[in-house]
Write a protein that holds these residues in place. Sequence first.
Motif, PDB file in Angstrom:
ATOM      1  N   GLN A 185       1.091   4.176  -3.048  1.00 12.33           N
ATOM      2  CA  GLN A 185       1.023   5.412  -2.485  1.00 12.33           C
ATOM      3  C   GLN A 185       1.966   6.463  -3.161  1.00 12.33           C
ATOM      4  O   GLN A 185       1.807   7.531  -3.513  1.00 12.33           O
TER       5      GLN A 185
ATOM      6  N   LYS B 248       1.000  -1.312  -0.022  1.00 10.85           N
ATOM      7  CA  LYS B 248       0.090   0.005   0.041  1.00 10.85           C
ATOM      8  C   LYS B 248       0.817   1.236  -0.071  1.00 10.85           C
ATOM      9  O   LYS B 248       0.542   2.083  -0.844  1.00 10.85           O
TER      10      LYS B 248
ATOM     11  N   LEU C   2       1.655   7.007  -6.811  1.00 17.38           N
ATOM     12  CA  LEU C   2       0.630   8.203  -7.095  1.00 17.38           C
ATOM     13  C   LEU C   2       1.167   9.438  -6.755  1.00 17.38           C
ATOM     14  O   LEU C   2       0.785  10.280  -7.443  1.00 17.38           O
ATOM     15  N   ASP C   3       1.898   9.527  -5.513  1.00 18.60           N
ATOM     16  CA  ASP C   3       2.414  10.826  -5.320  1.00 18.60           C
ATOM     17  C   ASP C   3       3.439  11.260  -6.366  1.00 18.60           C
ATOM     18  O   ASP C   3       3.482  12.429  -6.565  1.00 18.60           O
TER      19      ASP C   3
END
Length: 326
Positions: free
Chosen positions: A224, A220, A227-228
């Motif tokens: 993340q 996870k 995506l950042d």
Amino acid sequence: MSDNTNDKPVGGAPAGHWERDVLEKLVFATLQEQRAHRRWSIFFKLFSLLIVLFALWVFYDYNNTDDSETLGRHTALIDINGSIEAEGSGSAAVVIPALDKAFSDSGSVAVVLHINSPGGSPVQAGMIVDEMRRLRKGYPDKPLYVVVDEMCASGGYYIAAAADRIYVNKASVVGSIGVLMDGFGFTGTMEKVGVERRLLTSGVNKGFMDPFSPMGDKQKAYAQGMLDEIHDQFIEVVRSGRGKRLKETADTFSGLYWTGARAVEMGLADDFGTVDSVARDIVKAEDIVDYTQHEGLPERVLKKFGAAMGAGAIKAAAQQTQPLLR
């Protein structure tokens, strides 16, 4: 004297058989007429089909001719309608050749991207933006404008931010500067119905984002972080494209979207306008030439008969966990 008239041959046929000969001739004549009718029917059907195909070819060829040579000074138009993805009017393979052609045409005095898109692939949007930047440097005297239709969100706005100016309608939906990766998890459901997931991998993360396996904290966090990183790329494009016009707030890059009127106030857009008003009042070239690469006749026929259905299903499954600008 006896009457032997019935024993005489008629027309060279044996006595008593002339009726059969006449019937045979009638039957053969009827069959020949039916065969001839079928041949002509087939001929006319094929001829009609050829006429229809020829008419479609003429229509397709006419709508794809380069009429910029006859119009002279004009505004070049390129439509992006729908999701920004590897296929369709929002793909880099469609938009980039249209941009190149529009900029290189000596008759075009400005290029207008007409966008109506909810977003899509950051890869496709990034490729288009890179080409927009290159062309703007190569043709500094030829401005590139964006006119927003109903929506210019996420991946659509990613592209729009690289233009010289952005024009919207007061009720247009603009913004959604963010990235998402979505999917489903069925682990709880599988346990309830007694289904065991058997997944073998040769790498500890090879089953990453598998919907039938539990998602660990490490995976996870990795997702993340990815995506950042893409979000930072998005923000850089917006800041670079909008410059001092952008009035940043805590919500600017949060993924929210706004009306066109609010977008102008925030510096996400410049003014209100349509394709016609921009061509008439801003570019001062009312003649508009469409450079959009429309889908060809063969592709339309194939899709009509479902030739692309299998490929579409595979593509949808493959992109289930792909990062999207939405």
